[in-house]
Design an enzyme around this catalytic site. Structure first.
Site, PDB file in Angstrom:
ATOM      1  N   ILE B  98       0.850  -1.194   0.000  1.00  0.00           N
ATOM      2  CA  ILE B  98       0.000   0.000   0.000  1.00  0.00           C
ATOM      3  C   ILE B  98       0.886   1.245   0.000  1.00  0.00           C
ATOM      4  O   ILE B  98       1.783   1.381   0.830  1.00  0.00           O
ATOM      5  CB  ILE B  98      -0.892   0.045   1.267  1.00  0.00           C
ATOM      6  CG1 ILE B  98      -1.663  -1.267   1.413  1.00  0.00           C
ATOM      7  CG2 ILE B  98      -1.835   1.233   1.225  1.00  0.00           C
ATOM      8  CD1 ILE B  98      -2.279  -1.454   2.792  1.00  0.00           C
ATOM      9  N   CYS B  99       0.612   2.126  -0.934  1.00  0.00           N
ATOM     10  CA  CYS B  99       1.373   3.376  -0.982  1.00  0.00           C
ATOM     11  C   CYS B  99       0.598   4.417  -0.178  1.00  0.00           C
ATOM     12  O   CYS B  99      -0.308   5.071  -0.691  1.00  0.00           O
ATOM     13  CB  CYS B  99       1.530   3.825  -2.435  1.00  0.00           C
ATOM     14  SG  CYS B  99       2.383   5.387  -2.613  1.00  0.00           S
ATOM     15  N   LEU B 100       0.940   4.502   1.092  1.00  0.00           N
ATOM     16  CA  LEU B 100       0.240   5.438   1.979  1.00  0.00           C
ATOM     17  C   LEU B 100       1.278   5.996   2.945  1.00  0.00           C
ATOM     18  O   LEU B 100       1.931   5.247   3.671  1.00  0.00           O
ATOM     19  CB  LEU B 100      -0.872   4.698   2.729  1.00  0.00           C
ATOM     20  CG  LEU B 100      -1.698   5.505   3.732  1.00  0.00           C
ATOM     21  CD1 LEU B 100      -2.464   6.620   3.033  1.00  0.00           C
ATOM     22  CD2 LEU B 100      -2.676   4.607   4.478  1.00  0.00           C
TER      23      LEU B 100
END
Lengths: 382, 161
Positions: B98-100
């Protein structure tokens, strides 16, 4: 910086000028730390307590309780000295951000133990969060109603198709509820589904599992409890105890009593429809939902008796509250708010029998509360 | 095996253990809306079920998050990934990464599992299109050896979702 008025300078025991071993601190300048603690620039390194003890504050990082915490300059949030030392690596070149509001160049100050005023300000801040949550919840309820309406339209067109698992006759929940609670606005009650399975499902999944009215009632009741607890007996949130108390009646606290009552009522109403309902199964989870509400609405009374909270301070706190990233609110709510057990009234003291009586109780409590808020002077209860 | 890469080798520190236990109790009393913690006896790895919020592209879809805690949690961020099949989302790779930002650079020890979950659900909910990131295939190929997303140098370019 000069001397701060009201700073409670007191001798700190030597052993509390060193970290207590919460973390394996590297590169700590122990002499500097000791000096900062002795100069009251940092909170003493008291050993953190696992359990909540009256008037202790919980560090939001290590979740341990301390007699006093440091405050971030930017947003006034608390942090214990050992966690603070972890936040600020001494040889790092990058400026540290406040872990709460992300303001760069994180710095803390120590003001000794919280005064009553400070605790009051904190409560105002928490109150704002709660109010925001109630607004959100209200919106959700409205959305839910629209969905319910749509579903009912569909359902009414296929009444014949009855579900086997559901032993209840297929009665429109709207109609049923209007019949039962005709005196209350059917609008909000229509969010309680009569279908047992969905009741169970909802109570497990739903954060609140109750409508706005219930929430308000719980808040009102909580206010009264808190008022009795004004003298600041803050102790551990014995939620489990409370829960079990609700199962093996009679429950101890007022909140428990009311929650259990309402629960029983709900149960009996549903019983009227579904004969083979697993009542027992539903109890703990549903009670939990009540507890959530108790918790959520537990910090609401600004101590009006001090009457000294300057407007500047208020808005500062409010800003801190709002700048707190949305994702943190849940955390904040959950941690910051705790059930107090000054709740212990005789369980026979107040036992509203019917829903009407509960409503009356809640209304009178909230009326009194409203009056208390509008009058600048001390609050008189009962 | 990119998804369920081995849990961090080191066991939890005392403080991490203590905090996680409290977080778990808190979760049980007050679970974030739309999430279910799958009960295990492993405090260091939580598996959490996420249910897509009503009225969003992911309504009624269920996914699983795997949260691994490092020795120095909460000073260090947990590793959070979706167990494939991961939701189709412009910031979620097919291997579950997840790109967070809050999971990496912007992690703060004041965050909790619960607040992270809410952020992820909010990220899902605000999505307007169900698609993989543009560089999905390249990224997933680079992670073939079971690399943790925490080792990725993320570039957070989109603050809308």
């Amino acid at each position: 910086m000069g001397n701060k008025i009201g700073k409670r300078r007191q001798a700190v025991e030597e052993k509390y000028t060193r970290p207590q071993g919460l973390y394996l601190h590297r590169d700590i300048d122990h002499r500097k730390l000791r000096k900062l603690i002795l100069d009251c620039k940092l909170a003493p390194c008291y050993p953190g307590n696992d359990e909540c003890i009256p008037n202790k504050e919980e560090c939001p990082i290590c979740f341990l309780y301390y007699p006093s915490l440091n405050r971030s300059r930017c947003c006034l949030k608390g942090i214990c000295t050992e966690c603070f030392l972890q936040m600020k690596p001494p040889h790092s070149t990058r400026p540290t951000q406040c872990p709460y509001c992300k303001t760069p160049n994180y710095a803390v100050e120590y003001r000794g133990e919280r005064t009553r005023e400070e605790r009051g300000l904190e409560q105002i801040e928490e109150q704002k969060v709660i109010e925001a949550q109630i607004r959100v919840r209200h919106q959700e309820i409205q959305d839910e109603q629209e969905r319910m309406k749509k579903r009912q339209e569909i359902r009414s067109s296929e009444v014949e198709h009855n579900d086997n698992i559901n032993t209840s006759p297929s009665v429109s929940s709207q109609a049923y509820l209007e019949q039962e609670f005709g005196f209350v606005s059917s609008q909000s009650l229509s969010t309680i589904p009569v279908d047992t399975r969905s009741l169970i499902r909802r109570s497990r999944e739903d954060h609140f599992d109750m409508d706005l009215e219930d929430l308000m009632i719980m808040e009102a009741i909580w206010l009264s409890i808190q008022e009795q607890d004004t003298h600041g007996n803050r102790s551990s949130p014995r939620l489990q105890d409370c829960r079990s108390a609700a199962k093996d009646s009679p429950p101890q606290g007022l909140a428990c009593t009311v929650a259990a009552l309402a629960e029983r009522q709900l149960a009996s109403h549903s019983n009227a429809l579904a004969t083979e309902r697993p009542t027992v199964d539903r109890h703990p989870s549903e009670y939990k939902a009540w507890l959530n509400a108790c918790e959520g609405s537990s910090t609401s009374v600004p101590p009006t008796d001090d009457g000294e909270c300057s407007i500047d301070n208020c808005s500062e706190v409010a800003e801190a509250g709002t700048s707190y990233a949305g994702s943190d609110i849940a955390f904040d709510m959950a941690r910051a708010v705790s059930l107090r057990d000054g709740v212990n009234m005789a369980s026979g003291h107040l036992l509203p029998e019917s829903f009407e009586e509960q409503m009356m109780l809640a209304m009178s409590v909230s009326l009194a509360e409203a009056r208390a808020r509008s009058s600048p002077q001390g609050v008189t209860w009962m | 095996m990119t998804s369920s890469s081995a849990p961090p080798r080191k066991t939890l520190s005392k403080i991490a253990c203590n905090r996680l236990q409290k977080e778990l109790v808190e979760w049980q009393v007050n679970p974030p809306l739309g999430f279910k913690h799958k009960v295990t006896d492993n405090l260091q790895r939580w598996v959490i079920e996420v249910i897509g919020a009503e009225g969003t592209l992911y309504a009624d879809e269920t996914y699983q998050l795997q949260v691994d805690f490092p020795e120095h949690y909460p000073m260090e961020a947990p590793q959070v990934i979706f167990i494939p099949p991961a939701p189709l989302h412009p910031h979620i790779y097919s291997n579950g990464h997840i790109c967070l930002d809050i999971l990496y650079d912007s992690w703060s020890p004041a965050m909790t599992v619960s607040s992270v979950c809410i952020s992820i659900l909010s990220m899902l909910s605000s999505s307007t299109v169900k698609q993989r990131p543009e560089d999905n295939d390249r990224y997933v190929k680079n992670c073939k050896n079971g690399r943790s997303p925490k080792e990725t140098r993320w570039w957070f370019h989109d603050d809308k979702i």
